[in-house]
Design an enzyme around this catalytic site. Structure first.
Site, PDB file in Angstrom:
ATOM      1  CB  SER A   8      -0.906   0.014   1.230  1.00  0.00           C
ATOM      2  OG  SER A   8      -1.453   1.304   1.387  1.00  0.00           O
ATOM      3  CG  HIS A  32      -3.821  -1.595  -1.410  1.00  0.00           C
ATOM      4  ND1 HIS A  32      -4.916  -2.417  -1.597  1.00  0.00           N
ATOM      5  CD2 HIS A  32      -4.178  -0.734  -0.420  1.00  0.00           C
ATOM      6  CE1 HIS A  32      -5.880  -2.076  -0.753  1.00  0.00           C
ATOM      7  NE2 HIS A  32      -5.465  -1.045  -0.023  1.00  0.00           N
ATOM      8  CG  ASP A  34      -5.170   2.440   0.958  1.00  0.00           C
ATOM      9  OD1 ASP A  34      -6.073   1.596   0.995  1.00  0.00           O
ATOM     10  OD2 ASP A  34      -3.980   2.202   1.268  1.00  0.00           O
ATOM     11  CG  MET A  36      -8.469   6.954   2.374  1.00  0.00           C
ATOM     12  SD  MET A  36      -7.675   6.982   3.984  1.00  0.00           S
ATOM     13  CE  MET A  36      -6.718   5.457   3.919  1.00  0.00           C
ATOM     14  CG  HIS A  65      -9.195  -0.136  -0.106  1.00  0.00           C
ATOM     15  ND1 HIS A  65      -8.558  -0.271   1.112  1.00  0.00           N
ATOM     16  CD2 HIS A  65     -10.518  -0.233   0.155  1.00  0.00           C
ATOM     17  CE1 HIS A  65      -9.460  -0.443   2.065  1.00  0.00           C
ATOM     18  NE2 HIS A  65     -10.654  -0.409   1.514  1.00  0.00           N
ATOM     19  CG  MET A  67     -11.326   2.978   2.399  1.00  0.00           C
ATOM     20  SD  MET A  67      -9.745   2.971   3.224  1.00  0.00           S
ATOM     21  CE  MET A  67      -8.679   3.046   1.780  1.00  0.00           C
ATOM     22  CG  MET A 136     -11.507  -3.092   5.613  1.00  0.00           C
ATOM     23  SD  MET A 136     -10.016  -2.639   4.700  1.00  0.00           S
ATOM     24  CE  MET A 136      -9.141  -1.614   5.879  1.00  0.00           C
ATOM     25  N   GLY A 141      -8.924   3.952   7.172  1.00  0.00           N
ATOM     26  CA  GLY A 141      -8.661   5.390   7.264  1.00  0.00           C
ATOM     27  C   GLY A 141      -7.193   5.745   7.437  1.00  0.00           C
ATOM     28  N   GLY A 144      -0.593   2.003   9.551  1.00  0.00           N
ATOM     29  CA  GLY A 144       0.133   1.849  10.800  1.00  0.00           C
ATOM     30  C   GLY A 144      -0.703   1.532  12.033  1.00  0.00           C
ATOM     31  CG  ASP A 174      -6.016  -2.848   3.526  1.00  0.00           C
ATOM     32  OD1 ASP A 174      -4.939  -2.548   4.069  1.00  0.00           O
ATOM     33  OD2 ASP A 174      -6.670  -2.053   2.810  1.00  0.00           O
ATOM     34  N   GLY A 175      -4.733  -4.088   6.652  1.00  0.00           N
ATOM     35  CA  GLY A 175      -4.683  -3.397   7.936  1.00  0.00           C
ATOM     36  C   GLY A 175      -3.858  -4.150   8.962  1.00  0.00           C
ATOM     37  N   GLY A 196       1.134  -1.910   4.171  1.00  0.00           N
ATOM     38  CA  GLY A 196       1.620  -0.543   3.983  1.00  0.00           C
ATOM     39  C   GLY A 196       2.886  -0.310   4.771  1.00  0.00           C
ATOM     40  CB  SER A 197       3.512   0.627   8.297  1.00  0.00           C
ATOM     41  OG  SER A 197       2.531  -0.239   8.798  1.00  0.00           O
TER      42      SER A 197
HETATM   43  C1  DX5 Z   1      -6.160   1.590   5.757  1.00  0.00           C
HETATM   44  C2  DX5 Z   1      -5.778   1.249   4.349  1.00  0.00           C
HETATM   45  C3  DX5 Z   1      -4.634   0.337   4.246  1.00  0.00           C
HETATM   46  C4  DX5 Z   1      -3.355   0.863   4.852  1.00  0.00           C
HETATM   47  C5  DX5 Z   1      -2.760  -0.284   5.577  1.00  0.00           C
HETATM   48  O1  DX5 Z   1      -7.434   2.101   5.819  1.00  0.00           O
HETATM   49  O2  DX5 Z   1      -6.852   0.652   3.678  1.00  0.00           O
HETATM   50  O3  DX5 Z   1      -4.411  -0.096   2.916  1.00  0.00           O
HETATM   51  O4  DX5 Z   1      -2.417   1.345   3.945  1.00  0.00           O
HETATM   52  O5  DX5 Z   1      -1.643   0.142   6.252  1.00  0.00           O
HETATM   53  P1  DX5 Z   1      -0.861  -0.804   7.257  1.00  0.00           P
HETATM   54  O6  DX5 Z   1      -0.413  -1.992   6.476  1.00  0.00           O
HETATM   55  O7  DX5 Z   1       0.252   0.056   7.758  1.00  0.00           O
HETATM   56  O8  DX5 Z   1      -1.841  -1.170   8.340  1.00  0.00           O
HETATM   57 ZN    ZN Z   2      -6.376  -0.283   1.714  1.00  0.00          ZN
END
Ligand code: DX5
Ligand code: ZN
Length: 222
Positions: A8, A32, A34, A36, A65, A67, A136, A141, A144, A174-175, A196-197
């Site tokens: 992500s 990926h 995101d 938002m 994705h 949101m 999820m 949102g 990390g 995801d998350g 992501g992180s």
């Molecule tokens: C959060 C996103 C994720 C986010 C995950 O709402 O949908 O895709 O980037 O980040 P990590 O992997 O750091 O939880």
């Molecule tokens: Zn996501």
């Protein structure tokens, strides 16, 4: 079930997105993205123009994705722009069947996402319209956040439902997915892992992708 890793870019450097995508090209399966809108979730990130720019610069297929509050209005445009997969949220879509079909007709894979408190069983009849179900494992949102173990039983139920319908739907998590949590997700039946992180927070993003893939594959076989 082949393991797929979808880093992500929410945790990447937004001023250098093309370079950040390059860091995982050749090792990741997807990128990926995101989207938002500061309404469906409190955070604001990026939209269609940036996805269109990324599509021109990366060789990775894009996993969008959404949101956002109005996925019915916007999702088809991401598919028409060339995203390989477009995921809408159950809690936001007002006409999910129409929108999932529109995503597919525009040539992308249709994704359907469930927040941690949204039941999966309720949506069983929708599975034939879905190419990828996203469960999820944090409240959407922000990157990390801490992985929510409470979602794991739902992930297992989602896998069982998918098998009932022939096993073709991909099951994404995801998350909070990291080296500490990915094995539990794989054991519960996930096969597409967003991180992501755990990827962009690592010194060597490509190595992080390879390590995550190895952990998930080993857990699937166990
Ligand atoms: C959060 C996103 C994720 C986010 C995950 O709402 O949908 O895709 O980037 O980040 P990590 O992997 O750091 O939880
Ligand atoms: Zn996501």
């Amino acid at each position: 079930m082949a393991v797929q890793i979808s880093p992500s870019i929410l945790s990447a450097d937004f001023s250098r997105l093309a370079d950040e995508a390059t860091r995982v090209e050749g090792v990741a399966d997807w990128l990926h993205v995101d989207v938002m809108d500061n309404h469906f979730v409190p955070n604001l990130t990026l939209g269609l123009p940036i996805v269109e720019s990324l599509l021109k610069t990366t060789s990775l297929p894009i996993d969008c994705h959404l949101m956002i509050e109005s996925p019915d209005r916007w999702a088809p445009s991401y598919a028409e722009a060339g995203a390989g997969s477009v995921t809408i949220h159950a809690e936001a879509a007002k006409a999910p069947v129409r929108t999932l079909r529109a995503i597919r007709s525009a040539g992308a894979r249709s994704g359907f996402a469930l927040n941690p408190a949204t039941p999966v069983d309720y949506y069983e009849d929708l599975l034939p319209e879905i190419d990828m179900l996203l469960v999820m494992t944090v409240e959407p949102g922000f990157g990390g956040q801490k992985f929510l173990d409470v979602v794991l039983p739902k992930l297992s139920r989602a896998r069982a439902l998918i098998e009932k319908y022939g096993g073709e739907v991909w099951l994404q998590v995801d998350g909070g997915v990291s080296a500490e949590t990915i094995e539990r997700c794989a054991e519960a039946g996930a096969d597409v892992f967003v991180a992501g992180s755990a990827v962009y927070g690592a010194e060597d993003a490509a190595k992080a992708v390879r390590d995550l893939r190895a952990l998930a594959a080993a857990a699937q076989q166990a």
